[in-house]
Design an enzyme around this catalytic site. Structure first.
Site, PDB file in Angstrom:
ATOM      1  N   LYS A  14       0.812  -1.216   0.000  1.00 43.39           N
ATOM      2  CA  LYS A  14       0.000   0.000   0.000  1.00 43.39           C
ATOM      3  C   LYS A  14       0.848   1.269   0.000  1.00 43.39           C
ATOM      4  CE  LYS A  14      -0.706   0.167   5.037  1.00 43.39           C
ATOM      5  NZ  LYS A  14      -0.050   1.438   5.299  1.00 43.39           N
ATOM      6  N   THR A  15       1.986   1.252   0.715  1.00 48.18           N
ATOM      7  CA  THR A  15       2.830   2.457   0.729  1.00 48.18           C
ATOM      8  C   THR A  15       3.392   2.725  -0.664  1.00 48.18           C
ATOM      9  OG1 THR A  15       3.430   2.009   3.037  1.00 48.18           O
ATOM     10  CG2 THR A  15       4.793   3.566   1.843  1.00 48.18           C
ATOM     11  N   ARG A  54       2.270 -10.767  10.481  1.00 46.08           N
ATOM     12  CA  ARG A  54       3.606 -10.186  10.643  1.00 46.08           C
ATOM     13  C   ARG A  54       4.677 -11.186  10.201  1.00 46.08           C
ATOM     14  NH1 ARG A  54       2.001  -5.948   9.810  1.00 46.08           N
ATOM     15  NH2 ARG A  54       0.033  -7.067   9.549  1.00 46.08           N
ATOM     16  N   ASP A  83      -3.746   7.344   4.747  1.00 47.47           N
ATOM     17  CA  ASP A  83      -3.297   5.976   5.017  1.00 47.47           C
ATOM     18  C   ASP A  83      -3.973   5.464   6.287  1.00 47.47           C
ATOM     19  OD1 ASP A  83      -1.913   3.616   4.780  1.00 47.47           O
ATOM     20  OD2 ASP A  83      -0.010   4.399   5.522  1.00 47.47           O
ATOM     21  N   GLU A  84      -4.142   4.146   6.387  1.00 49.16           N
ATOM     22  CA  GLU A  84      -4.735   3.502   7.575  1.00 49.16           C
ATOM     23  C   GLU A  84      -6.082   4.132   7.929  1.00 49.16           C
ATOM     24  OE1 GLU A  84      -3.405   0.896   8.485  1.00 49.16           O
ATOM     25  OE2 GLU A  84      -1.224   0.989   8.466  1.00 49.16           O
TER      26      GLU A  84
END
Length: 671
Positions: free
Chosen positions: A41-42, A604, A224-225
């Site tokens: 996404k970044t 993670r 974002d988020e």
């Protein structure tokens, strides 16, 4: 405009998958990018910023990218700088919601009755004011009221609206306290952290000219988020984006784990209602995890209700099955995990920094630390004392705030006692009374020779000396760089001399002096012309989470703190009902967020994942039988390797570790 596939610029084709390209090239109208864990996404946000600038949809100065942490903003700025060469990105805004709110308040302060150089109260400052407004109240009661006031602010409510919305005696009490507290902030020419969102929302929603001006200033917004936005942040987004909705929101409803601090995952659904032309793109290809980990994560999270279903997939290998460790108790669990990490470090040459141990609550770290120390495994426990919470740092910041804002009584009260001088609580109470009668802030009252005559001579002389130092530093602020001012402040205020007197040895003094030196270093990158008030306010936005990485050490952290991180090897401990899911969630039937929390932990892991639980625990001197987490039964059995399910594999694993241990001992003796 949106390019047809045949004319998509080559610079945007390279390395992007089809949904990522679609998200990047859609430049008109509202867009929601549902970005699964590890889906890049970044990269999409950075490429979209580049596309908006290079295709001349918007100049950089009219684009704002909003993140939730300073660390995320810093990383995004660095990636944009690598992606866009030259001065094309000059004027681009990449910051947190609170930093954007601070910028708006600094520009529009007069419209909200604030004076230039206003202070930003941190949580401790706010707590001190609440405590003062609740004489005789127990600490828990003060904290509870502070939380209720904060919740009202995060909902975007003014004191008057909070009174009207109160539905219980406790809420009415909090609303009345909110009104008194806000009046006190006004007196101090200060705002608190929650006001950095609430006040801009209030201004933009009530002042059309201001609202249109900020829409002209920020032509395109990237958030974002977005699943972590609270009600006030969502309203700020809408106020700036306007009816046409020139924005891209990026979020993942499966990773919404902050409801306890006001986040509202329903905001993702609300976007479609507020913007009927909302375009939705799903990023489902994961670039982080093994497929086995993703299959387990998908199966788990499918038990939650979804408005927008998505299924993560990867081109990575399946990897090893997820290990389920059954342990006697917490100590045995810690010993097994520390031993496994030590083995993988020795046998696979895995770096310590490639391991992470996750837990539901910070208290679960204690047996882990002991086990790590016994095996000489280096580790870093997240969540220690925040840098800005260290006493000497807060002392220096109080001086800086007072230099910037003479009306900041909270800063005055701390600074005048840091270091200690002939000014006690009786003197300060008398000074506060005199200041109130004169209609002045305490620091101005301390400058008045007429008022000082009402105090004891020793106290009056001490206050005069303090005022002289502050006045001199305030003059220095006009010519010194911010970093030079902080270094001079540390000397002139007496903070360094007091530290030397307090510290019993040179090592402790060097450590604490290092904190003050580091504070000055933070200002070295500040732009010229920014006064101490703006810099002190900016520092209020920082947290310990923004500090540098801990290096090559095993990471121990809560599941909440792990969001946004990734590790080669991940252990999640405490997989028992009552721990994960948490006991309160079980009692209240709120399992969705606990499931999302475990989903975040699972995703993670890049290569291998362990989940462990204990059969029993000692509590209040009684041995309790524990029940394995119900979430374990929601994971696909084919992806799991439980203790005892494969005796041959267990025996081989045990022999491998025994051989490695023997080899390590032999090597040590030969060395």
């Amino acid at each position: 405009m949106t390019y047809p596939p045949s004319v998509i610029p080559a610079s945007f084709m390279h390395g992007l998958n089809p949904p990522q390209r679609e998200a990047v090239l859609h430049a008109q109208g509202p867009m929601l990018v549902l970005a699964g864990a590890g889906s890049g996404k970044t990269r999409v946000i950075v490429e979209k910023i580049a596309h908006l600038i290079q295709s001349k949809h918007y100049p950089a100065k009219r684009i704002a990218a909003i993140t939730f942490t300073n660390k995320a903003a810093k990383e995004m700025r660095e990636r944009v700088a690598k992606r866009i060469k030259g001065d094309a990105a000059d004027g681009l805004t990449i910051c947190t919601f609170h930093a954007l709110g601070l910028k708006l308040l600094q520009i529009e302060h007069a419209k909200l009755g604030l004076k230039r150089g206003f202070s930003v109260f941190d949580s401790d400052d706010s707590h001190a004011q609440m405590k003062d407004l609740m004489p005789g109240a127990k600490p828990d009661a003060v904290q509870a009221m502070q939380s209720l006031v904060s919740r009202a602010k995060n909902a975007g409510l003014s004191p008057e609206e909070a009174v009207a919305a109160a539905q219980s005696p406790r809420e009415r009490e909090a609303a009345q306290l909110y009104a008194k507290y806000q009046q006190r902030l006004t007196t101090f020419n200060a705002v608190d952290f929650d006001d950095l969102i609430r006040l801009p929302v209030q201004l933009l929603e009530s002042d059309e000219d201001c609202r249109l001006g900020w829409r002209e200033r920020i032509g395109y917004l990237l958030v974002d988020e977005c699943q972590d936005t609270n009600d006030a942040q969502y309203r700020l987004l809408k106020a700036i984006a306007g009816e046409k909705g020139h924005f891209t929101c990026v979020g993942d409803d499966d990773q919404s784990i902050y409801a306890w601090r006001g986040a509202n995952p329903e905001n993702l659904s609300q976007l479609g209602k507020d913007y009927p032309t909302l375009r939705i793109v799903k990023l489902e290809q994961n670039y982080r995890c093994s497929n086995r980990v993703l299959r387990a994560a998908n199966t788990l999270i499918a038990n939650n209700p979804h408005e927008h279903l998505k299924k993560l997939w990867s081109q990575q290998a399946d990897g090893e099955r997820i290990r389920i460790l059954e342990c006697r108790d917490g100590e045995h669990e810690a010993e097994r995990i520390a031993s496994e990490i030590h083995f993988l470090n020795q046998s696979r040459k895995a770096e310590w920094g490639e391991f992470c141990i996750l837990f539901r609550g910070n208290h679960q770290s204690r047996p882990l630390e002991k086990a790590m120390q016994l095996l000489r495994v280096p580790y870093h426990l997240s969540g220690g004392t925040a840098f800005l919470d260290r006493g000497e740092v807060k002392d220096a910041l109080s001086w800086l705030r007072l230099i910037a804002n003479p009306e900041d009584d909270a800063a005055f009260l701390r600074a005048v006692q840091s270091p200690k001088r002939e000014v006690g609580t009786t003197t300060l109470a008398k000074l506060a009374e005199l200041a109130q009668q004169a209609g002045q802030p305490m620091s101005r009252a301390a400058e008045s020779v007429g008022l000082l005559k009402h105090l004891q001579p020793r106290a009056a002389n001490a206050l005069s000396g303090f005022v002289d130092i502050v006045r001199g530093l305030r003059n220095d602020a006009r010519t010194l760089t911010p970093a030079e001012l902080v270094r001079k402040l540390n000397e002139r205020s007496g903070l360094l001399a007091a530290l030397r007197a307090q510290c019993k040895n040179e090592q402790m003094f060097a450590l604490r002096r290092g904190n003050l030196d580091e504070l000055a270093d933070w200002f070295d990158g500040a732009r010229g012309g920014a006064g101490p008030g703006e810099l002190a306010a900016s520092l209020a936005l920082l947290s310990h989470a923004d500090k540098g990485e801990p290096g090559n050490q095993v990471r121990l952290m809560s599941l909440h703190a792990a969001k946004g991180l990734e590790f080669r090897y991940v252990f999640i401990i405490g997989m028992e009902d009552g721990t994960l899911p948490h006991e309160a969630s079980l009692e209240e039937g709120r399992l969705d967020e606990e499931r999302r929390l475990l989903y975040v932990g699972i995703t993670r892991a890049k290569e291998q994942l362990w989940l462990s639980y204990s059969r029993e625990a000692q509590r209040w001197g009684t041995k309790l039988r524990l029940t394995p987490s119900r979430f374990l039964d929601e994971l696909p059995a084919d992806e799991l390797q439980r203790d005892g399910a494969d005796p041959v594999a267990d025996a081989a694993r045990k022999q491998e570790r025994a051989s490695a241990g023997f080899a390590a001992i032999k090597a040590m003796l030969e060395g």
